[in-house]
Structure formats: structure tokens, C-alpha cells
Design a protein around this motif. Sequence first.
Motif, PDB file in Angstrom:
ATOM      1  N   UNK A  24       0.818  -1.223   0.000  1.00 25.22           N
ATOM      2  CA  UNK A  24       0.000   0.000   0.000  1.00 25.22           C
ATOM      3  C   UNK A  24       0.849   1.269   0.000  1.00 25.22           C
ATOM      4  N   UNK A  25       2.049   1.160  -0.530  1.00 25.16           N
ATOM      5  CA  UNK A  25       2.953   2.305  -0.661  1.00 25.16           C
ATOM      6  C   UNK A  25       3.725   2.204  -1.972  1.00 25.16           C
ATOM      7  N   UNK A  26       4.208   3.344  -2.439  1.00 25.58           N
ATOM      8  CA  UNK A  26       5.117   3.365  -3.582  1.00 25.58           C
ATOM      9  C   UNK A  26       6.486   3.723  -3.018  1.00 25.58           C
ATOM     10  N   UNK A  27       7.465   2.828  -3.149  1.00 25.43           N
ATOM     11  CA  UNK A  27       8.791   3.104  -2.581  1.00 25.43           C
ATOM     12  C   UNK A  27       9.505   4.246  -3.301  1.00 25.43           C
ATOM     13  N   UNK A  28      10.480   4.824  -2.608  1.00 25.66           N
ATOM     14  CA  UNK A  28      11.215   5.975  -3.135  1.00 25.66           C
ATOM     15  C   UNK A  28      11.853   5.713  -4.496  1.00 25.66           C
ATOM     16  N   UNK A  29      12.392   4.505  -4.714  1.00 29.32           N
ATOM     17  CA  UNK A  29      13.048   4.241  -5.994  1.00 29.32           C
ATOM     18  C   UNK A  29      12.062   4.313  -7.163  1.00 29.32           C
ATOM     19  N   UNK A  30      10.813   3.887  -6.936  1.00 26.43           N
ATOM     20  CA  UNK A  30       9.813   3.986  -8.003  1.00 26.43           C
ATOM     21  C   UNK A  30       9.311   5.418  -8.165  1.00 26.43           C
ATOM     22  N   UNK A  31       9.263   6.173  -7.084  1.00 25.88           N
ATOM     23  CA  UNK A  31       8.903   7.594  -7.192  1.00 25.88           C
ATOM     24  C   UNK A  31       9.960   8.352  -7.993  1.00 25.88           C
ATOM     25  N   UNK A  32      11.216   8.035  -7.751  1.00 24.02           N
ATOM     26  CA  UNK A  32      12.308   8.661  -8.510  1.00 24.02           C
ATOM     27  C   UNK A  32      12.213   8.264  -9.979  1.00 24.02           C
ATOM     28  N   UNK A  33      11.910   6.999 -10.233  1.00 19.33           N
ATOM     29  CA  UNK A  33      11.754   6.540 -11.619  1.00 19.33           C
ATOM     30  C   UNK A  33      10.592   7.259 -12.309  1.00 19.33           C
ATOM     31  N   UNK A  34       9.475   7.453 -11.584  1.00 17.42           N
ATOM     32  CA  UNK A  34       8.341   8.208 -12.143  1.00 17.42           C
ATOM     33  C   UNK A  34       8.777   9.611 -12.540  1.00 17.42           C
ATOM     34  N   UNK A  35       9.514  10.261 -11.663  1.00 18.14           N
ATOM     35  CA  UNK A  35      10.000  11.623 -11.932  1.00 18.14           C
ATOM     36  C   UNK A  35      10.928  11.631 -13.142  1.00 18.14           C
ATOM     37  N   UNK A  36      11.790  10.615 -13.232  1.00 17.70           N
ATOM     38  CA  UNK A  36      12.737  10.538 -14.346  1.00 17.70           C
ATOM     39  C   UNK A  36      12.015  10.329 -15.674  1.00 17.70           C
ATOM     40  N   UNK A  37      11.044   9.425 -15.707  1.00 18.50           N
ATOM     41  CA  UNK A  37      10.347   9.088 -16.958  1.00 18.50           C
ATOM     42  C   UNK A  37       9.343  10.168 -17.368  1.00 18.50           C
ATOM     43  N   UNK A  38       8.608  10.710 -16.389  1.00 22.90           N
ATOM     44  CA  UNK A  38       7.512  11.625 -16.722  1.00 22.90           C
ATOM     45  C   UNK A  38       7.777  13.090 -16.383  1.00 22.90           C
ATOM     46  N   UNK A  39       8.896  13.380 -15.746  1.00 21.35           N
ATOM     47  CA  UNK A  39       9.250  14.762 -15.467  1.00 21.35           C
ATOM     48  C   UNK A  39       8.382  15.408 -14.410  1.00 21.35           C
ATOM     49  N   UNK A  40       8.226  16.717 -14.504  1.00 24.78           N
ATOM     50  CA  UNK A  40       7.530  17.468 -13.460  1.00 24.78           C
ATOM     51  C   UNK A  40       6.062  17.096 -13.274  1.00 24.78           C
ATOM     52  N   UNK A  41       5.422  16.523 -14.284  1.00 26.96           N
ATOM     53  CA  UNK A  41       4.004  16.188 -14.115  1.00 26.96           C
ATOM     54  C   UNK A  41       3.805  14.994 -13.184  1.00 26.96           C
TER      55      UNK A  41
END
Length: 160
Positions: A24-41
Motif C-alpha cells: 500500500x505504498x510506492x517506494x522511493x526508488x519507483x517515485x524517482x523513476x516516475x520523476x525521471x520518466x515523466x518529469x515534473x508532471x
Amino acid sequence: MRAVLPAVAEQLFQDIQKIYQETSQIPDDLLIALQFVFGPCALQALDLVDQLSVTCLSSPSGRKAFQVTGASGRLYTCFVSCHHCPCQAFAYTVLRRNEGLLCKHILAVYLCQAMGVTQQESVSDEQMSVLLSGIAAPSHSGRVCSTGGGRAGPSGSETL
């Protein structure tokens, strides 16, 4: 017909789905990956997810559309099957400048689906037809079925 995201984005959503189901959480490494792939949005999309802003409208005929309440309160009707959102950011950043894969509204839809937190609403086939035609019509919950974009701010510019 379903639009295809790059393999890295598809894998990222699969990883989020698997880990979110377990923790029930998104770990930091996947949050960083989201930021890397999708940018500021990515951060803006996560805010929309936290606010439960995504509703899946489905009709008896099997058609689906998603409505996302933007940060301004404006309702955007998004079509994931063809990666379309009527917001100005999608038109400018994704279509015109080709600087992003998705806008925050469509990204929020993908994230909600991966996390299993999409609100669900049934609409009649007639309501879905009206929605798909772009004519505004009220739905059961009082949400407005509209394909309109952002609303004009005091200076006449779009606010998202």
C-alpha cells in the motif's frame, strides 16, 4: 485499440501495481523513476491520485472514459485508449512540443489504475454517447460529462 506507452513506462506501472498491492505504498526508488520518466508532471499526478480525483465512467456496452478533477477544480475527460486529454498542457507539451509522454491527468489515470484506487461510476450508453460527442451532460453523481479543457483565468490565460 489501446495506445502503447514506451516499455519502460509500462514496466514502471507494472512494478508500482505489484508493490502497491503488497505494501500500500510506492517506494522511493519507483517515485524517482516516475520523476525521471515523466518529469515534473509526476508529482502533480501523484497529488491528483492522493485527492482521489480520477473516476472511471463505464457503460453497459463496455465503453470507458476517465474523468479527472484538475487542481483548479476543472473536470477533464481523458481517453487512455488513445492517450488524449483536452487540457492545454497536453496540447502544448505532449502534442505540440513533444516534451512529455503524458499530461498529469492521464498519468494520474494510469497511476490510479496501477494502485487500484480509481473511483468507479456506471453511466448509461446514452450518457456515454453524449460524453463521447463532446456535449456536456450531468452524470449520476453530479459530475459533468464534458470534454472541455481548462478554464480561463482573470487574464484570459488557461489555468490548470
